[in-house]
Structure formats: structure tokens, C-alpha cells
Design a protein around this motif. Structure first.
Motif, PDB file in Angstrom:
ATOM      1  N   GLU A  35     -15.233 -16.182 -34.120  1.00 35.54           N
ATOM      2  CA  GLU A  35     -14.526 -16.882 -35.327  1.00 35.54           C
ATOM      3  C   GLU A  35     -15.067 -18.254 -35.288  1.00 35.54           C
ATOM      4  OE1 GLU A  35     -11.459 -13.755 -34.236  1.00 35.54           O
ATOM      5  OE2 GLU A  35     -13.033 -15.043 -33.075  1.00 35.54           O
ATOM      6  N   HIS A  72      -5.843 -17.342 -35.949  1.00 36.71           N
ATOM      7  CA  HIS A  72      -7.221 -17.752 -36.089  1.00 36.71           C
ATOM      8  C   HIS A  72      -8.416 -17.000 -35.372  1.00 36.71           C
ATOM      9  CE1 HIS A  72     -10.848 -20.170 -36.710  1.00 36.71           C
ATOM     10  NE2 HIS A  72     -10.759 -20.417 -35.395  1.00 36.71           N
ATOM     11  N   SER A  73      -7.735 -16.496 -34.296  1.00 47.18           N
ATOM     12  CA  SER A  73      -8.898 -16.021 -33.015  1.00 47.18           C
ATOM     13  C   SER A  73      -8.442 -14.712 -32.507  1.00 47.18           C
ATOM     14  CB  SER A  73      -9.005 -16.835 -31.979  1.00 47.18           C
ATOM     15  OG  SER A  73      -9.595 -16.500 -30.954  1.00 47.18           O
ATOM     16  N   SER A 131     -15.018 -10.998 -39.275  1.00 47.05           N
ATOM     17  CA  SER A 131     -15.917 -12.153 -38.693  1.00 47.05           C
ATOM     18  C   SER A 131     -17.287 -11.602 -38.287  1.00 47.05           C
ATOM     19  CB  SER A 131     -15.352 -12.693 -37.456  1.00 47.05           C
ATOM     20  OG  SER A 131     -14.092 -13.654 -37.761  1.00 47.05           O
TER      21      SER A 131
END
Length: 340
Positions: free
Chosen positions: A184, A45-46, A216
Motif C-alpha cells: 500500500e 489503509h494497510s 494494491s
């Protein structure tokens, strides 16, 4: 920066050794062996790396020491602002927009600075009238940036995040906000297409997943908006300056500071945006190349060179003899999101 760059923790070093036989003599093998976007297939996710954030947090108190760890960033900052203003002015003219005074270019624009550090670029853009949000994954960096900005009332520092949809400050007055977060998370909480300008300077070579990070950033740009990046190229020249000279010979920075395999070449950024689309039916951000280069209205790369006898950085002129060589170490990259 060529002689002083953001340190990379020893725990992250994949390889700081340059192998000429794999880079200069066999490009195909090099790209297979050392792909800077290799993590694109990983599902994270990051893109934030906790070890790097911990290191920068320890250095955060030095951000505003112009003779300290970040002195070269202080010297580079005017060149970054110059490039941003030049591209915005050029595109305003391309759009046939009237500008009475080019000092008004940033007035009222919503600007995001990702990886803002101590706020060097944020403060400069805010003084030019931008409504600036600086974000950093290091709480210490955000704290130092906020503390420094609070000493100047003209920066209109806000203690709370101002939504991008809120009314801009009165003409001629920018506003500055800092937040401890990631690109994000900003995308997740605020949604896409929020900013006229997104900047991320000297950050790309430090993230875990550069492709996801770029996506992103791109999603946060409004249609017709601008994305500005600066990073360091993966070339023999960059190795000589940032690792061999700065680390091993001159000892200007700690040996092992740079991870050569994480440097990103200009053509790799160009290729990314040749493929990147904002939606399934949208056109790529870079529609085509001319002799390997994008149209100047879609994207541009400019080298940044440190001139030691002047103790300053200079922006390589567009089309100058040796301009490609000038992009061989530090460079700035601009790309514009297509209108929808």
C-alpha cells in the motif's frame, strides 16, 4: 507449503478446526460462514498484521538455513521461478516477440516481490537479469535479506530504493533493492503501473484484508504486465495435510500454526479478477470463463505438490489427469493486466 508453512500467531486464530459438515457437504453455508475475503468491507489503509510481522521478525535469522524453519521454501523456490519463466516466455511468444534465448526473459524488467522474507525469490530473479525490488513489513526480514545479498557482488545490491522509472542495469545484469515497507505504501509513494512483474508468494493467507491487498498489487502492475501469487487452498485435503498431518499427527510444525478459514481457493482468486477492473471503463482482467476456467492468456492456476520420496516439489502439468486435485493444497496463480 504442505508440511511446513509460515506460522500464524495464536492471537490470529479464528478457527483452525475443520468442520466437514460446513465445508464438504454444504458449500453455500461454508462460503457464508468462512469467507476468506470477509474483510473487504472494512476500511483499513494497510493489510499488514502487526502480530504476524512480529512473529516473522523473530524467525528472520533462520531464512537462509536450508535445514531450518524455511527449508521447504528453499525447496519450493525453483518451482516458483520455473512457473514465472514459463508464463513470461509463453506470453512473449503470444505477443509475437522474438526471444533469442529464454534465459533473457527477465533482463531489464522491473520486478516487485511483496513479502519478500529473506529474499529467496528476489535473489533468483535478480540473477536472471531482473531489476528487483523486494519489500517486507518486517524490518528484520529486510535486514537479513540485505545482509545475505551483500555477500554476492553479482546481485548489484543497492542501499537506496531505485525509482522504477530509472534506467535499467546493463544487459544481462540485474539489480536488487530491499525496502522495509508495504504494498500500500509503495502504491502511495510511487504511484500505479510501475512494475512489469509483481510477485507475492505465501503472503495472501496472512493479510488482514485480502481484497484490498490484491487491489494494491494489481494497481502496481503495468498494463500488459504480470501478477504472480502462491498460496494454499481451503479444501479438506489442505486441512488434512497442513493441520491434521503436519501439526497434530507428525508435529512437523507447531500445533495451531495454520488458520484454515484464511486459506483462499483458486476459484475465489479467479472470481476476484473476473470482477476486478483497472479503471471504470476498463475490461475485467479475466474477461470470461470456459468451463469455469479462464483463457490461458489471461490467467492460470497450477498446483504444486511435494513428492516426499524425491524430497522435492513438482509443478502439476497443465491439463494433466487429476490437475484439479493437484490444486487442492498448494498452488500458483498468474494473471495478466489487460493492455489499455
Amino acid at each position: 507449503m504442505s508440511l511446513l508453512w509460515r506460522p500464524i500467531p495464536r492471537t490470529l486464530r479464528l478457527s483452525s478446526h475443520y468442520n466437514p459438515s460446513r465445508c464438504a457437504c454444504n458449500e453455500r453455508l461454508y462460503h457464508v460462514s468462512h469467507p476468506p475475503f470477509a474483510s473487504a468491507t472494512t476500511s483499513t489503509h494497510s493489510s499488514v498484521n502487526p502480530d504476524e510481522i512480529a512473529l516473522f521478525s523473530r524467525l528472520s535469522s533462520q531464512w537462509w538455513d536450508e535445514r531450518g524453519e524455511f527449508q521447504m521454501l528453499h525447496k519450493m523456490n525453483p518451482i516458483r521461478v520455473q512457473f514465472i519463466r514459463k508464463k513470461l516466455l509463453e506470453m512473449r511468444r503470444e505477443d509475437s516477440a522474438d526471444i533469442a534465448n529464454d534465459s533473457e526473459l527477465l533482463e531489464g524488467l522491473n520486478v516487485l516481490d511483496v513479502g519478500c522474507g529473506g529474499g529467496l525469490l528476489c535473489e533468483s530473479l535478480t540473477r536472471l537479469g531482473a531489476n528487483t525490488l523486494g519489500i517486507d513489513a518486517s524490518a528484520s526480514n529486510v535486514g537479513i535479506a540485505s545482509l545475505h545479498a551483500a555477500s554476492d557482488p553479482s546481485l548489484n545490491l543497492s542501499s537506496a530504493v531505485v525509482p522504477a522509472s530509472s534506467s535499467p542495469p546493463r544487459k544481462g545484469k540485474g539489480a536488487l533493492t530491499y525496502e522495509h515497507t508495504s504494498a500500500e505504501d509503495v502504491l502511495a509513494t510511487r504511484g500505479p503501473k510501475q512494475f512489469d512483474v509483481v510477485c507475492s508468494m505465501e503472503v495472501l493467507e496472512h493479510v488482514d484484508n485480502p481484497r484490498a491487498f490484491l487491489r494494491s498489487l494489481a494497481e502496481l502492475v503495468k498494463p500488459g504486465g504480470h501478477l504472480f501469487l502462491s498460496t494454499i487452498s481451503r479444501t479438506p485435503l489442505a486441512y488434512l495435510l497442513t493441520i491434521l498431518a503436519a501439526e497434530q499427527v507428525l508435529r512437523l510444525v507447531t500445533p495451531g500454526t495454520h488458520t484454515y478459514s484464511k486459506f483462499v481457493r483458486p476459484e475465489e482468486l479467479t472470481q476476484f479478477f473476473c470482477e476486478h477492473r483497472s479503471g471504470p471503463t476498463s475490461r475485467p482482467w479475466i474477461s470470461r470463463l470456459y468451463g469455469g476456467l479462464p483463457a490461458r492468456t489471461e490467467a492460470e492456476t497450477r498446483g504444486v505438490i511435494y513428492v516426499p520420496w524425491k524430497d522435492e516439489w513438482t509443478l502439476v502439468p497443465r491439463g494433466a489427469v487429476g490437475a484439479k486435485w493437484g490444486e487442492g493444497c498448494n498452488y500458483l496463480f498468474w494473471v495478466r493486466r489487460p493492455l489499455e
